[in-house]
Design an enzyme around this catalytic site. Sequence first.
Site, short mmCIF file in Angstrom:
data_model
loop_
_atom_site.label_atom_id
_atom_site.label_comp_id
_atom_site.label_asym_id
_atom_site.label_seq_id
_atom_site.Cartn_x
_atom_site.Cartn_y
_atom_site.Cartn_z
N HIS A 150 -18.39 39.45 16.88
CA HIS A 150 -19.56 40.33 16.93
C HIS A 150 -19.99 40.60 18.37
O HIS A 150 -21.09 41.06 18.62
CB HIS A 150 -20.70 39.72 16.13
CG HIS A 150 -20.32 39.49 14.69
ND1 HIS A 150 -20.52 40.44 13.72
CD2 HIS A 150 -19.68 38.45 14.10
CE1 HIS A 150 -20.04 39.97 12.57
NE2 HIS A 150 -19.52 38.77 12.78
N GLU A 199 -8.95 27.87 38.36
CA GLU A 199 -9.03 27.20 39.67
C GLU A 199 -7.65 26.66 40.07
O GLU A 199 -7.34 26.52 41.24
CB GLU A 199 -10.07 26.07 39.63
CG GLU A 199 -10.48 25.57 41.01
CD GLU A 199 -11.72 24.69 40.99
OE1 GLU A 199 -12.84 25.20 41.11
OE2 GLU A 199 -11.57 23.46 40.85
N LYS A 214 -16.85 13.64 42.58
CA LYS A 214 -15.70 13.02 43.25
C LYS A 214 -16.00 12.82 44.74
O LYS A 214 -15.82 11.75 45.28
CB LYS A 214 -14.47 13.90 43.05
CG LYS A 214 -13.23 13.36 43.70
CD LYS A 214 -12.01 14.20 43.39
CE LYS A 214 -10.82 13.68 44.17
NZ LYS A 214 -9.59 14.41 43.91
N GLU A 249 -24.77 21.21 45.09
CA GLU A 249 -25.54 21.34 43.84
C GLU A 249 -25.85 19.95 43.26
O GLU A 249 -26.99 19.64 42.90
CB GLU A 249 -24.75 22.13 42.80
CG GLU A 249 -24.53 23.59 43.14
CD GLU A 249 -23.21 23.84 43.86
OE1 GLU A 249 -22.75 22.96 44.63
OE2 GLU A 249 -22.64 24.93 43.66
N GLY A 278 -10.37 17.02 40.66
CA GLY A 278 -11.69 17.21 40.06
C GLY A 278 -11.63 17.82 38.67
O GLY A 278 -12.27 17.34 37.73
N ARG A 279 -10.82 18.88 38.52
CA ARG A 279 -10.80 19.55 37.21
C ARG A 279 -9.93 18.82 36.19
O ARG A 279 -9.81 19.28 35.06
CB ARG A 279 -10.38 21.02 37.39
CG ARG A 279 -9.07 21.23 38.11
CD ARG A 279 -8.89 22.69 38.47
NE ARG A 279 -7.73 22.93 39.32
CZ ARG A 279 -7.73 22.84 40.65
NH1 ARG A 279 -8.84 22.47 41.27
NH2 ARG A 279 -6.64 23.09 41.34
N LYS A 298 -18.92 28.81 50.16
CA LYS A 298 -19.74 27.63 50.50
C LYS A 298 -20.14 27.67 51.97
O LYS A 298 -21.29 27.41 52.32
CB LYS A 298 -18.91 26.35 50.28
CG LYS A 298 -18.85 25.80 48.90
CD LYS A 298 -18.29 24.38 48.99
CE LYS A 298 -17.43 24.03 47.81
NZ LYS A 298 -16.72 22.78 47.95
#
Length: 523
Positions: free
Chosen positions: A379, A348, A201, A207, A262-263, A489
């Site tokens: 498990h 978030e 965005k 990253e 964004g999410r 950050k």
Amino acid sequence: MSESWKTLENIKDNLSKKTIKQLFDDQPDRFYNFSLQVENIFFDYSKNLIDQETINMLLSLLKESGFENWRNRYFMGEKINKTDNRAVLHTALRQSKPHPVLVDGKDVSPDVAAVKDKMRRFCKNVRDKTWRGHSGKPISHIVHIGIGGSQLGPSLVVDALATYHDPDLTCDFVSNIDAHDIERITKHYNPETTLFLIASKSFTTQETMMNAHTARKWVLDHYGDPDSISSHFVALSTNEAAVSEFGIDPENMFEFWDWVGGRYSLWSSIGLVIPLMIGMDRFEDLLDGAGAMDDHFRTAPPETNLPVLLGLTGIWNRNFLNYPAYTVVPYDQRLSKLPLWLQQVDMESNGKTVTRDGMPVDMQTGPMIMGGAGTDVQHSYFQWMHQGTAPTPSDFIICAAPDHDYPEHHKKLVTHFLAQQQALMEGIENKAEPHRSFPGNRPSNAFILDRLTPYTLGQLLAAYEHKIFVQGIIWNINSFDQYGVELGKTMAKDLQDHWDDPQETNDSSTLGQLNHIKGNFSV
Ligand code: F6P
């Protein structure tokens, strides 16, 4: 504290004298009363420690929070994300019958339609091999580079709908700044047949930009020709200037807008990998399913409104029964990434400590979310679920009909899905061998999808998105900003800027670890 809140505290004190199992024994209509069907999704919330009075009072609490007004403002495109001064309008991307949606007085629906048309043309060209790599070869491998909301949603959907994949295409997702991630691509794939989707965005996320530059260099090193970039890179972003600066032609950019969080962006061009893999018509089906859930959430009465009831049972478990976590268990391998997606979209959004007015919250907000596909998690952490000291509510999800050819597998899967909910609720006492005792009384919800299609998946994901909205309203927090990701950050940037001369203001542990690593690694 509101009257409803106080009443709910009293209800909790009374109800806690009983177990969920006893409520079933007392109330023959319990399953009927606490379940509902919304199109292709059946939702059973009867295995919570609730009765009708609890639901009624939770509905009053919701009303007192001004929910209806907030919901209108949300769908109308008002800037309800106050700290960012932004509207929250991912719902405008998935209206089955597009109608004007105004942001700052401008109707955004024509822009939405134009980007969808551009996506359709592009996907058709890649899929029918009209779009070629720089050396003339068709694309056979798509690499989506993005992180957080710019990766988790698309990656979940692409996995979930693998049945519909174009057999001539494969795809990968690269998110981590740890180069072991991108190296999977640069070591094993052919740049001539690879298409990179740079999904960000902001187009500034470290990253993503670092991985994008590494991919760009890999392609350039291979061809030795800057013109090759235009055949192998497209951008999915709101930031045209940064896209151009990176060297991607704006013609190869698929736009979206600041009013898509964004999410919540898998529904926008950030999701381009989805129609590339399954075709644009099926992507539209996904949007239609989400749009149908939006309509349900907007119009159904609260007492039969799935996201409302999901949100309210969550509030009950979090704020009154004081469960700090909850677990999401899809009994469907195709949905194994659902918990990861939900972790971001929920935690978030609602992992907050200040109210919309900037005051400290005086109640617990979003729970910790964990999960994984059943039966596998039976498990791993289910021992803890059954006998651990921190009881945790769960959402169980399954499809009534599978899309494979092994009905006996499905029959057994269904029995595990049912048995785990039952065991968590009923428990069993074994006085002779206490280690074989199960405390039980552990709540769960169940979702049963008719089958996993783009449409039902869209419904399910949108239901979770709206549940998050409902809870954020009750907690009086802004569910749509994420300032909690900033401090780390900034500190990383500071350490990067001072790699060779770390600031003495860093604590001795940070400096000690850095020196230890430097002793074993040099750039
Ligand atoms: O984790 C913080 C965050 O801003 C998320 O909200 C977002 O989905 C992700 O980073 C990626 O941001 P962008 O799409 O701008 O690269």
